[in-house]
Write a protein that holds these residues in place. Structure first.
Motif, PDB file in Angstrom:
ATOM      1  N   THR A  65      -4.702   1.845   1.754  1.00 26.46           N
ATOM      2  CA  THR A  65      -6.151   2.056   1.711  1.00 26.46           C
ATOM      3  C   THR A  65      -6.511   3.515   1.955  1.00 26.46           C
ATOM      4  O   THR A  65      -7.677   3.897   1.842  1.00 26.46           O
ATOM      5  CB  THR A  65      -6.850   1.182   2.764  1.00 26.46           C
ATOM      6  OG1 THR A  65      -6.334   1.490   4.067  1.00 26.46           O
ATOM      7  CG2 THR A  65      -6.604  -0.289   2.470  1.00 26.46           C
ATOM      8  N   GLY A  66      -5.524   4.337   2.288  1.00 26.31           N
ATOM      9  CA  GLY A  66      -5.712   5.761   2.505  1.00 26.31           C
ATOM     10  C   GLY A  66      -4.364   6.387   2.781  1.00 26.31           C
ATOM     11  O   GLY A  66      -3.346   5.695   2.869  1.00 26.31           O
ATOM     12  N   GLU A  67      -4.333   7.704   2.905  1.00 22.46           N
ATOM     13  CA  GLU A  67      -3.083   8.401   3.188  1.00 22.46           C
ATOM     14  C   GLU A  67      -2.532   7.938   4.533  1.00 22.46           C
ATOM     15  O   GLU A  67      -3.162   8.101   5.580  1.00 22.46           O
ATOM     16  CB  GLU A  67      -3.317   9.922   3.227  1.00 22.46           C
ATOM     17  CG  GLU A  67      -2.027  10.720   3.320  1.00 22.46           C
ATOM     18  CD  GLU A  67      -1.170  10.610   2.060  1.00 22.46           C
ATOM     19  OE1 GLU A  67       0.023  10.285   2.204  1.00 22.46           O
ATOM     20  OE2 GLU A  67      -1.702  10.838   0.958  1.00 22.46           O
ATOM     21  N   GLY A  68      -1.353   7.308   4.492  1.00 22.51           N
ATOM     22  CA  GLY A  68      -0.731   6.825   5.714  1.00 22.51           C
ATOM     23  C   GLY A  68      -1.344   5.561   6.282  1.00 22.51           C
ATOM     24  O   GLY A  68      -0.985   5.154   7.393  1.00 22.51           O
ATOM     25  N   VAL A  69      -2.259   4.920   5.541  1.00 21.23           N
ATOM     26  CA  VAL A  69      -2.903   3.681   6.001  1.00 21.23           C
ATOM     27  C   VAL A  69      -2.515   2.569   5.039  1.00 21.23           C
ATOM     28  O   VAL A  69      -2.962   2.541   3.888  1.00 21.23           O
ATOM     29  CB  VAL A  69      -4.440   3.825   6.058  1.00 21.23           C
ATOM     30  CG1 VAL A  69      -5.070   2.547   6.605  1.00 21.23           C
ATOM     31  CG2 VAL A  69      -4.831   5.027   6.900  1.00 21.23           C
ATOM     32  N   TYR A  70      -1.696   1.659   5.506  1.00 21.13           N
ATOM     33  CA  TYR A  70      -1.140   0.634   4.630  1.00 21.13           C
ATOM     34  C   TYR A  70      -1.967  -0.645   4.657  1.00 21.13           C
ATOM     35  O   TYR A  70      -2.535  -1.007   5.693  1.00 21.13           O
ATOM     36  CB  TYR A  70       0.296   0.305   5.047  1.00 21.13           C
ATOM     37  CG  TYR A  70       1.260   1.461   4.952  1.00 21.13           C
ATOM     38  CD1 TYR A  70       0.932   2.612   4.231  1.00 21.13           C
ATOM     39  CD2 TYR A  70       2.502   1.420   5.583  1.00 21.13           C
ATOM     40  CE1 TYR A  70       1.807   3.673   4.131  1.00 21.13           C
ATOM     41  CE2 TYR A  70       3.384   2.477   5.491  1.00 21.13           C
ATOM     42  CZ  TYR A  70       3.029   3.602   4.776  1.00 21.13           C
ATOM     43  OH  TYR A  70       3.902   4.658   4.682  1.00 21.13           O
ATOM     44  N   ASP A  71      -2.005  -1.316   3.516  1.00 24.10           N
ATOM     45  CA  ASP A  71      -2.532  -2.669   3.433  1.00 24.10           C
ATOM     46  C   ASP A  71      -1.403  -3.571   3.942  1.00 24.10           C
ATOM     47  O   ASP A  71      -0.484  -3.915   3.199  1.00 24.10           O
ATOM     48  CB  ASP A  71      -2.895  -2.992   1.978  1.00 24.10           C
ATOM     49  CG  ASP A  71      -3.471  -4.380   1.799  1.00 24.10           C
ATOM     50  OD1 ASP A  71      -3.109  -5.279   2.583  1.00 24.10           O
ATOM     51  OD2 ASP A  71      -4.247  -4.575   0.857  1.00 24.10           O
ATOM     52  N   MET A  72      -1.452  -3.932   5.212  1.00 28.17           N
ATOM     53  CA  MET A  72      -0.320  -4.597   5.848  1.00 28.17           C
ATOM     54  C   MET A  72      -0.052  -5.989   5.272  1.00 28.17           C
ATOM     55  O   MET A  72       1.097  -6.417   5.189  1.00 28.17           O
ATOM     56  CB  MET A  72      -0.538  -4.680   7.357  1.00 28.17           C
ATOM     57  CG  MET A  72      -0.595  -3.313   8.044  1.00 28.17           C
ATOM     58  SD  MET A  72       0.912  -2.313   7.778  1.00 28.17           S
ATOM     59  CE  MET A  72       2.107  -3.267   8.724  1.00 28.17           C
ATOM     60  N   ALA A  73      -1.104  -6.689   4.867  1.00 34.98           N
ATOM     61  CA  ALA A  73      -0.897  -8.002   4.252  1.00 34.98           C
ATOM     62  C   ALA A  73      -0.171  -7.853   2.915  1.00 34.98           C
ATOM     63  O   ALA A  73       0.739  -8.623   2.590  1.00 34.98           O
ATOM     64  CB  ALA A  73      -2.229  -8.713   4.065  1.00 34.98           C
ATOM     65  N   ASP A  74      -0.557  -6.842   2.148  1.00 38.03           N
ATOM     66  CA  ASP A  74       0.099  -6.597   0.868  1.00 38.03           C
ATOM     67  C   ASP A  74       1.539  -6.162   1.084  1.00 38.03           C
ATOM     68  O   ASP A  74       2.448  -6.611   0.373  1.00 38.03           O
ATOM     69  CB  ASP A  74      -0.670  -5.525   0.092  1.00 38.03           C
ATOM     70  CG  ASP A  74      -0.139  -5.353  -1.324  1.00 38.03           C
ATOM     71  OD1 ASP A  74      -0.316  -6.280  -2.141  1.00 38.03           O
ATOM     72  OD2 ASP A  74       0.474  -4.300  -1.609  1.00 38.03           O
ATOM     73  N   LEU A  75       1.757  -5.302   2.080  1.00 33.00           N
ATOM     74  CA  LEU A  75       3.127  -4.869   2.375  1.00 33.00           C
ATOM     75  C   LEU A  75       3.996  -6.056   2.754  1.00 33.00           C
ATOM     76  O   LEU A  75       5.136  -6.170   2.290  1.00 33.00           O
ATOM     77  CB  LEU A  75       3.108  -3.843   3.512  1.00 33.00           C
ATOM     78  CG  LEU A  75       4.477  -3.401   4.042  1.00 33.00           C
ATOM     79  CD1 LEU A  75       5.337  -2.795   2.941  1.00 33.00           C
ATOM     80  CD2 LEU A  75       4.306  -2.423   5.203  1.00 33.00           C
ATOM     81  N   ALA A  76       3.485  -6.949   3.574  1.00 34.04           N
ATOM     82  CA  ALA A  76       4.263  -8.119   3.989  1.00 34.04           C
ATOM     83  C   ALA A  76       4.634  -8.991   2.794  1.00 34.04           C
ATOM     84  O   ALA A  76       5.789  -9.436   2.656  1.00 34.04           O
ATOM     85  CB  ALA A  76       3.485  -8.929   5.022  1.00 34.04           C
ATOM     86  N   ALA A  77       3.667  -9.238   1.909  1.00 29.78           N
ATOM     87  CA  ALA A  77       3.923 -10.084   0.744  1.00 29.78           C
ATOM     88  C   ALA A  77       4.925  -9.434  -0.198  1.00 29.78           C
ATOM     89  O   ALA A  77       5.849 -10.091  -0.705  1.00 29.78           O
ATOM     90  CB  ALA A  77       2.614 -10.375   0.014  1.00 29.78           C
ATOM     91  N   ARG A  78       4.773  -8.138  -0.430  1.00 32.57           N
ATOM     92  CA  ARG A  78       5.657  -7.453  -1.370  1.00 32.57           C
ATOM     93  C   ARG A  78       7.040  -7.209  -0.770  1.00 32.57           C
ATOM     94  O   ARG A  78       8.029  -7.105  -1.502  1.00 32.57           O
ATOM     95  CB  ARG A  78       5.005  -6.163  -1.851  1.00 32.57           C
ATOM     96  CG  ARG A  78       3.769  -6.437  -2.700  1.00 32.57           C
ATOM     97  CD  ARG A  78       3.096  -5.175  -3.204  1.00 32.57           C
ATOM     98  NE  ARG A  78       1.833  -5.483  -3.844  1.00 32.57           N
ATOM     99  CZ  ARG A  78       1.704  -5.896  -5.119  1.00 32.57           C
ATOM    100  NH1 ARG A  78       2.774  -6.027  -5.888  1.00 32.57           N
ATOM    101  NH2 ARG A  78       0.508  -6.159  -5.625  1.00 32.57           N
ATOM    102  N   THR A  79       7.122  -7.141   0.549  1.00 38.66           N
ATOM    103  CA  THR A  79       8.425  -7.063   1.201  1.00 38.66           C
ATOM    104  C   THR A  79       9.229  -8.323   0.929  1.00 38.66           C
ATOM    105  O   THR A  79      10.423  -8.259   0.594  1.00 38.66           O
ATOM    106  CB  THR A  79       8.246  -6.861   2.719  1.00 38.66           C
ATOM    107  OG1 THR A  79       7.661  -5.576   2.953  1.00 38.66           O
ATOM    108  CG2 THR A  79       9.569  -6.948   3.448  1.00 38.66           C
ATOM    109  N   GLU A  80       8.595  -9.478   1.061  1.00 38.43           N
ATOM    110  CA  GLU A  80       9.300 -10.736   0.803  1.00 38.43           C
ATOM    111  C   GLU A  80       9.674 -10.880  -0.666  1.00 38.43           C
ATOM    112  O   GLU A  80      10.756 -11.359  -1.003  1.00 38.43           O
ATOM    113  CB  GLU A  80       8.440 -11.922   1.263  1.00 38.43           C
ATOM    114  CG  GLU A  80       8.214 -11.962   2.759  1.00 38.43           C
ATOM    115  CD  GLU A  80       9.512 -11.867   3.548  1.00 38.43           C
ATOM    116  OE1 GLU A  80      10.448 -12.638   3.249  1.00 38.43           O
ATOM    117  OE2 GLU A  80       9.599 -11.017   4.448  1.00 38.43           O
ATOM    118  N   LYS A  81       8.786 -10.459  -1.530  1.00 34.71           N
ATOM    119  CA  LYS A  81       9.058 -10.496  -2.969  1.00 34.71           C
ATOM    120  C   LYS A  81      10.270  -9.626  -3.308  1.00 34.71           C
ATOM    121  O   LYS A  81      11.166 -10.027  -4.056  1.00 34.71           O
ATOM    122  CB  LYS A  81       7.817 -10.009  -3.716  1.00 34.71           C
ATOM    123  CG  LYS A  81       7.940  -9.888  -5.214  1.00 34.71           C
ATOM    124  CD  LYS A  81       6.606  -9.362  -5.765  1.00 34.71           C
ATOM    125  CE  LYS A  81       6.710  -8.956  -7.215  1.00 34.71           C
ATOM    126  NZ  LYS A  81       5.442  -8.361  -7.700  1.00 34.71           N
TER     127      LYS A  81
END
Length: 203
Positions: A65-81
């Motif tokens: 959502t910004g420099e160094g600010v992660y969409d943590m829900a998206d990161l979690a889902a894409r990590t599992e993928k």
């Protein structure tokens, strides 16, 4: 999960060679490290996924959502993928050690997979990672070989956060190596030399 879930550059593994997963940085693509891997480990197989998130046309592996600010829900889902994708390749290459190499955003998705699924990789090389959160402890990281590289003046990946990541892996019992230079976010020759030594060391 099929082996072709991501658009990826692939190369078959020679007899007894490792299989290297290479993850590009923001704005790169699946070709970013293909030549480098071939030079360092000519006998290695290669799987280089293309990030499937577009940020103003620049490819990434997860949203922010910004420099160094992660969409943590998206990161979690894409990590599992991504973990499922890697696991499928591991099952298809049971005799090959698996090495992970990632730069910048590619290092971040690789690290995120390792935090949750440490058993997938035998060696993990993180070039200029930025992990702005505290990962959960994972005893499976004990003994894992990890290389972390960084620039001391990197405006994108502040050195204190890199040092915190080094400490994290050390606290898990990982075998951590580092290579820091006095520059910024660019990959310098000292890092490439450290990477070559790390990936090509005997099993």
């Amino acid at each position: 999960m099929t082996l072709s879930h991501y658009h990826a550059l692939t190369k078959a593994t020679a007899a007894n060679g490792p299989l290297v997963f290479a993850f590009h940085g923001t704005g790169g693509d699946e070709h970013q490290f293909s030549e480098l891997v071939g030079q360092i480990l000519p006998e290695a197989g290669l799987v280089s996924p293309r990030g499937d998130v577009s940020e103003n046309g620049a490819l990434r592996f997860f949203r922010r959502t910004g420099e160094g600010v992660y969409d943590m829900a998206d990161l979690a889902a894409r990590t599992e993928k991504m973990a499922e994708f890697i696991s499928a390749h591991r099952k298809a290459n049971p005799e090959s050690p698996l090495y992970g190499l990632g730069y910048s955003n590619g290092a971040n998705i690789l690290a995120s997979v390792a935090f949750k699924h440490a058993g997938l990789f035998d060696r993990i090389a993180l070039l200029h990672p930025l992990i702005p959160f505290a990962p959960e402890a994972n005893p499976e990281l004990a003994g894992k070989q990890v290389l972390i590289t960084a620039g001391r003046r990197d405006p994108i990946c502040p050195l204190p956060l890199t040092e915190r990541l080094v400490d994290y892996f050390g606290e898990q019992g990982s075998q951590v190596q580092t290579s820091f230079h006095d520059g910024g976010h660019e990959i310098q020759q000292s890092e490439l030399s450290a990477l070559k030594a790390f990936l090509s060391a005997p099993q």
